[in-house]
Design an enzyme around this catalytic site. Structure first.
Site: not given
Ligand code: NOJ
Length: 583
Positions: A268, A194
């Site tokens: 991500e 993440d």
């Molecule tokens: C990306 C995640 O996919 C999302 O759902 C989240 O709110 C943010 N990162 C913060 O962790």
């Protein structure tokens, strides 16, 4: 998988790990190789579990550690792999470390694990810098010190209950190593990382020249900003994509590689320009990075073609696989993004078939395979912190997170025997899994394309490196007669934009010249795809050399090979192959 919305096993209205286990046969039948679950760790759940209070335990709402172990085992027993989320940018303010931090003094070891700073102004009432939270409002929150006075501020790029961690602190590094090993020891096959680009911050005590502009530039749903402004703001973000993150991932890679069974990682990381994404997937770093070009794409031939060429060219430079994402738990569902209703669904089917024919990995968000749309949610039922932090100006992401309808006719379509945590639209009756048991359903299309994708692109020898010398496919072949039957203008873009030089042969696609608004490519000598991205019905002649190609899959029943031409209704995709496949 967004486990909270997948399947509830205990009637509390929220999905859980036992629910996931109960539906693994459905997942297997879809034909995917692996599942990725968004966080199920101990969490107050202010941001859908991305506010982790203990990364090495399971939140009771999802079950227990033994449920997680059972899930890993049940997944492997079906020949599937399992990827879990890791959230290294922040911890929940309910994490024991944060509690220790606010119960300790400024400058203490406990505070140093996060970004605590004194405020500016006579009484420290002005935050340490002017950064904005990506979820709206300031990126800083002030705490009360132990003596009850207003005290230091801590940084949170997201919700105020998600305190950013200080990755210059070795304890933070060691703790994440411990978490990686904890789940690797339990047998998970990989991690989705993440906010992978966010861990290292620079110039933390310096104001940004345009903090609100930067936040808007980072948001995909803001469209009133010029490209030039957006690119200028995104080219240098003090809290994203700093050089220091790569050292962390080089270290993580060594950990992954020290385990048997090809453990993997996917980042991500929203980076700008997108070519910088390749830095995360260099051979000694992570394995994949999400390519979000299709997540924001309209059904637009020029945009899609450019994105495909760019992506394949970029990943080839580092020999990493491409990835394709049409929707996820943070974005509107594909059908909704493409206009909704029958027309949206028609475009979405065509776009899915286009995507499923591309080289690389495909990430499918639960319910995408059913053609679900975003659900309308009354404001009083919303849960996303984005909605609250923007005072309702941004409705947030709940619409895409509504639970899965399993069985038409059952209360809440069999998702739960209780009250679902988000309301489920009555109109989903026809989209429920049980209603899609027909060969022409949206679900059937996904099942077929995933199965065929495996057969067409994995087993055919001409997609393997060894065999590429035999590939004598003309790379810029023009069908003998490609005159459209209508008067659609011809594509006047340069013809030779096939990504050739740098792309490994097994990734290669070669574009076929087409009328404007139509995408067509071949992969190897046995596969051709046509996508009609226009509002018009088109007939396009096949070259004589391709006369032995037969249709194997179509996004709409009217798309077909007809004589020596392909007949493409508006918004349709057709797959052709030299090999016969039964569907
Ligand atoms: C990306 C995640 O996919 C999302 O759902 C989240 O709110 C943010 N990162 C913060 O962790």
């Amino acid at each position: 998988m967004y486990p909270r919305s997948f399947k509830d096993s205990n009637g509390d209205g929220e999905g859980d790990l036992a629910g996931v286990i109960s539906q693994l046969d459905y997942v297997k039948a879809l034909g995917v190789d692996a599942i990725w679950l968004s966080p199920f760790y101990t969490s107050p759940n202010n941001d859908g579990g991305y506010d982790v209070a203990n990364p090495r335990d399971v939140d009771p709402r999802f079950g227990s550690i033994s449920d997680a172990e059972a899930l890993i085992e049940a997944t492997h027993a079906r020949g599937l792999r399992i990827i879990v989320d890791i959230v290294p940018n922040h911890f929940s303010t309910e994490h024991q470390w944060f509690k220790e931090a606010i119960n300790s003094l400024p400058g203490s070891k406990a505070r140093n694990r996060f970004h605590f700073y004194d405020g500016r102004g006579a009484n420290g009432e002005i935050p340490p810098n002017n950064w904005c939270s990506i979820f709206g409002g300031s990126a800083w929150t002030r705490i009360k010190e132990l003596d009850g006075t207003a005290g230091q501020w801590y940084l949170h790029l997201f919700d105020s209950t998600q305190a950013d961690l200080n990755w210059e602190n070795n304890e933070v590094r060691l703790d994440f190593e411990k978490t990686l090993r904890f789940w690797l020891d339990k047998g998970v096959d990989g991690f989705r990382i993440d906010v992978a680009h966010g861990l290292v911050k620079e110039e933390i005590l310096t104001d940004h020249r345009d903090p609100e502009g930067l936040t808007r530039a980072l948001r995909l749903d803001v469209s009133d900003m010029s490209r030039v402004d957006r690119e200028s703001l995104l080219s240098d973000v003090p809290f994203f994509d700093r050089e220091g993150v790569h050292e962390i991932y080089r270290h993580w890679r060594k950990i992954f590689d020290s385990y048997p069974g090809q453990r993997m990682s996917v980042a991500e990381a929203w980076v700008h320009p997108s070519s910088r994404a390749t830095r995360y997937v260099r051979s000694d770093e992570l394995h994949q990075i999400f390519n979000f070009d299709f997540l924001i794409a309209e059904w637009d031939a020029d945009f899609l073609k450019t994105a495909i060429n760019k992506t394949l060219r970029e990943v080839s430079a580092v020999d990493a696989p491409a990835t394709w994402v049409l929707c996820n738990h943070d974005s509107p569902r594909l059908v909704t993004r493409l206009g909704g209703g029958e027309q949206g669904r028609r475009k979405a089917r065509a776009m899915a078939l286009l995507t499923h024919a591309l080289p690389g990995g495909i990430y499918i968000f639960q319910g995408e395979e059913l053609g679900l749309e975003d659900a309308a949610i009354p404001d009083e039922r919303r849960q996303d912190p984005v909605f609250f932090r923007t005072h309702g100006a941004d409705k947030g992401r709940d619409g895409a997170r509504v639970p899965i309808p399993w069985s038409a006719g059952l209360p809440h379509f069999g998702f739960t025997s209780g009250e679902p945590w988000l309301p489920m639209p009555a109109a989903w009756e026809s989209l429920a899994v049980s209603s899609q048991d027909t060969s022409d359903s949206y679900l059937a299309l996904y099942r077929k394309s995933i199965a065929m994708r495996r057969d067409l692109f994995n087993t055919h020898s001409n997609t393997s490196k060894d065999d590429t010398s035999k590939d004598d496919t003309p790379k810029d072949d023009t069908p003998k007669d490609d005159t459209p039957k209508d008067d659609t203008p011809k594509d006047d873009t340069p013809k030779d934009d096939t990504p050739k030089d740098d792309v490994p042969k097994e990734l290669e696609i070669s574009w076929i010249e087409t009328p404007h608004g139509v995408l067509a490519f071949r992969r190897g000598d046995h596969f051709i795809l046509y996508s009609n991205v226009t509002d018009n019905e088109l007939d396009i002649a096949l070259s004589e050399a391709d006369s032995d190609f037969a249709q194997v899959l179509a996004s709409s029943p009217e798309a077909r090979v007809q004589g020596n031409a392909v007949h493409l209704p508006a918004h349709s995709t057709l797959w052709l192959s030299r090999t016969k496949f039964t569907s």
